[in-house]
Design an enzyme around this catalytic site. Structure first.
Site, PDB file in Angstrom:
ATOM      1  N   LYS A  30       0.858  -1.190   0.000  1.00 53.97           N
ATOM      2  CA  LYS A  30       0.000   0.000   0.000  1.00 53.97           C
ATOM      3  C   LYS A  30       0.891   1.236   0.000  1.00 53.97           C
ATOM      4  O   LYS A  30       1.714   1.424   0.892  1.00 53.97           O
ATOM      5  CB  LYS A  30      -0.908   0.000   1.231  1.00 53.97           C
TER       6      LYS A  30
ATOM      7  N   LYS B 144      -2.258  -1.477  -3.661  1.00 53.62           N
ATOM      8  CA  LYS B 144      -3.093  -0.283  -3.614  1.00 53.62           C
ATOM      9  C   LYS B 144      -2.217   0.952  -3.713  1.00 53.62           C
ATOM     10  O   LYS B 144      -1.222   1.045  -2.980  1.00 53.62           O
ATOM     11  CB  LYS B 144      -3.885  -0.269  -2.291  1.00 53.62           C
TER      12      LYS B 144
END
Length: 340
Positions: free
Chosen positions: A208, A262
């Site tokens: 992420k 992400k």
């Protein structure tokens, strides 16, 4: 010499790739990248109250929902064949430790119970993090590290375990830690297993990034940090891809069952490298709020076709190697595919 006067060269070109594109039936025949609604997860935002359906200004078509409105939403989407929903919570009150996140009476356990009572077969994934619940907006308990205030990694691990357990006890099918704390998967796995929830999978936000594309989400989840930023725990966009692969490898070793990259569109190269390095591991990608909202904004101005841009974006994410896509277009795609 005009083009129509140019002499022809026999046999040239002999290879014409346009032959594979001329007929729509041939185009369909040679496609490899496909996806269905079963590949898509819809994020939803839940807050306390009754009759609350508050539109998120930066994310047209999406709302903060009270539990009763969540039930209505789930009833509407239960027949769309989506892969599931991902729940984010906005608590009634925030404190330095995000206490609501660890409570069996918190907003997410309540939301999970509502979904399961409304449509038991809908797969429920819960976000496991503290940024929505703390009064400072960071992803865990604060401490002093190297002379500055930062998230206390190891103290937060125990908190994450209790949060995940509260979700599992409420009926969550999958828990998804997103705070990028070192050791978070192991802490959650141990807590779940010790409490009899060894069957509950962990979908780790393994790679992420500290991205500028999260802006609309922070409005939706009311989770913007009150000071500083999250660059000391989320990944640097300019870091070498090998760092993301190390993160994934560590999370898998700690017990992650699925892993996520992400954002998605700006990190298609990372999705592909994760897929290639870890064959057989389900790879999810989060088509985040900024990626959604910028297309929405351009479409409203008539600058592009929303459906075409959304489908092209999701196809690219799938082609890069994601077997699961979390996207705010999930409901729209389900309806578009039904109408096709």
């Amino acid at each position: 010499m005009r083009p129509d006067d140019a002499p022809s060269v026999p046999g040239f070109p002999t290879t014409r790739l346009r032959r594979l594109r001329y007929h729509p039936g041939v185009r369909r025949l040679v496609r490899e990248t496909t996806f269905s609604t079963a590949n898509l997860i819809l994020p939803l935002f839940v807050r306390p109250g009754q009759g609350v359906r508050q539109e998120i200004a930066s994310m047209p078509g999406h709302f903060q929902l009270s539990p009763d409105e969540l039930a209505e939403e789930i009833g509407q989407i239960a027949g769309l064949g989506l892969g599931g929903v991902l729940l984010f919570g906005i608590p009634a009150a925030k404190d330095p430790f995000g206490s609501d996140a660890m409570s069996n009476l918190g907003i997410i356990p309540e939301a999970v119970r509502v979904v399961k009572a409304t449509a038991p077969d809908v797969l429920v994934i819960t976000d496991v993090c503290f940024c929505e619940y703390t009064d400072h907006g960071h992803c865990g308990a604060l401490g002093s590290t190297g002379g500055r205030v930062d998230v206390d990694n190891d103290r937060t691990l125990e908190m994450l375990g209790y949060q995940a357990l509260a979700h599992a006890q409420a009926g969550a099918d999958v828990v998804a830690p997103s705070g990028m704390m070192d050791g978070m998967v192991r802490a959650i796995r141990r807590r779940l297993d010790a409490a009899g929830f060894s069957h509950v999978p962990i979908l780790s936000y393994a790679a992420k990034y500290a991205s500028s594309f999260y802006g609309p989400f922070r409005e939706a989840a009311e989770s913007a940090p009150r000071f500083g930023d999250r660059r000391s725990y989320q990944m640097d966009p300019a870091a070498p891809p090998g760092q993301a692969l190390r993160e994934v490898e560590l999370d898998l070793a700690e017990g992650a069952d699925l892993v996520m990259v992400k954002p998605a569109l700006a990190y298609l190269d990372i999705i592909r490298q994760v897929r290639d390095r870890f064959p057989g591991v389900p790879v999810a990608a989060y088509n985040v709020s900024g990626e959604f909202s910028m297309v929405k904004a351009a479409a409203r101005l008539g600058w592009l076709d929303e459906k075409a841009a959304a489908m092209e974006s999701l196809t690219a994410i799938r082609r890069a190697g994601a077997s699961i896509i979390l996207t705010y277009w999930a409901k729209d795609v389900a309806r578009w595919l039904m109408d096709a």
